[in-house]
Design an enzyme around this catalytic site. Sequence first.
Site, short mmCIF file in Angstrom:
data_model
loop_
_atom_site.label_atom_id
_atom_site.label_comp_id
_atom_site.label_asym_id
_atom_site.label_seq_id
_atom_site.Cartn_x
_atom_site.Cartn_y
_atom_site.Cartn_z
N GLU A 14 1.08 -1.14 0.03
CA GLU A 14 0.01 0.26 0.30
C GLU A 14 1.24 1.50 0.36
O GLU A 14 0.29 2.35 0.42
CB GLU A 14 -0.76 0.02 1.21
CG GLU A 14 -1.83 -1.19 1.37
CD GLU A 14 -3.21 -1.20 2.83
OE1 GLU A 14 -4.02 -0.05 2.13
OE2 GLU A 14 -2.69 -1.57 3.87
N SER A 164 -6.10 -2.48 1.54
CA SER A 164 -6.68 -2.19 0.26
C SER A 164 -7.00 -3.34 -0.44
O SER A 164 -6.94 -3.61 -1.91
CB SER A 164 -5.35 -1.29 -0.14
OG SER A 164 -4.95 0.25 0.29
N SER A 297 -11.30 10.35 -0.51
CA SER A 297 -11.00 8.99 0.08
C SER A 297 -12.73 8.53 1.04
O SER A 297 -13.35 9.99 1.17
CB SER A 297 -10.13 8.97 2.19
OG SER A 297 -9.02 8.56 0.66
#
EC number: 6.3.2.4
Length: 323
Positions: A14, A164, A297
């Site tokens: 990530e 993720s 996000s």
Amino acid sequence: MKNIAIIMGGYSSEVEISLKSGNVVYNNLNRALYKPYRVHILKEKWVVLDDNDMEFPINKHDFSTEINNKKITFDCVFNAIHGSPGENGVILAYFQLLGIKHTSAPFYQMALTFNKRDTLSVVKAYGIKTATSVYLNQGDTINENEIFEKVGLPCFVKPNNAGSSFGISKVSKKEDLKKAIEKAFAEDSELLIESFLDGTEVSIGVIEYEGKLKVLAPTEIVSENDFFDYEAKYLGKSQEITPARISETKLKNLNSVAKKVYKALGMKGFSRAEYIFIGDEPYFIEINTVPGLTSNSLLPMQAKEAGIPLDKLFSNAIEEALK
């Protein structure tokens, strides 16, 4: 003026997402209150970047740096590392030893919540509903019939410690299980296989804000892919609707469970958890303790809905940590 180290990067798959999050924090931090520094924590180096992207090594002895013959120490660390060593608590134990304050929960709580299996066992003890699951460690004998008997089809195969949505598969046919298990074991030596919950999926942020626990507006996840995977999360293959289109009853139940989970897991700072509704009841899926912080996000979108802009969201995290 407080010196703030924004740690970003990390040792996991990530790393790119974390660098993005860290830069958003850096660009939105109030310069009247703080002097922010970008700190890249990477396997090959720990460095501070100045405004011209010149790199200065971090002295691991006391987490300081020297720029133009001037020693710089930090009043607070803003943790923007997704995955290891930020989200699993490893680097936070180091900061605790050095007595440096940071924006995350204590290292043990972070390590606990990074482990999906252990998180589920804690929340279940508090009466929180979850999917049915089976756990496997690398090297275990795999009895497929036993697995399907317990979780049914379709089911999800997930690495136990990864973020993720790396290494996750949805298995709809018995013959696909072996490949899904191999994919998850490529990310981690432990995995879990969960029953498929067919209902509305929501993601909800809970943060400490101005000294109180604040539950943000939930986001409804409508994935174009089979589930909310990496593509759906980061490559626009999903619709994210904030606030979620759910009934008052569902919202009331969700807010109450979200608060209960945050407290049960001993969280501090940011968190964002996923739930799936079966009827009016939210079933807990997992929690992120270093959620993505880019402007698109989920947590920043939910904060915006609550009237909290990015600079307020980030400065509040630092003030709560310094208390």
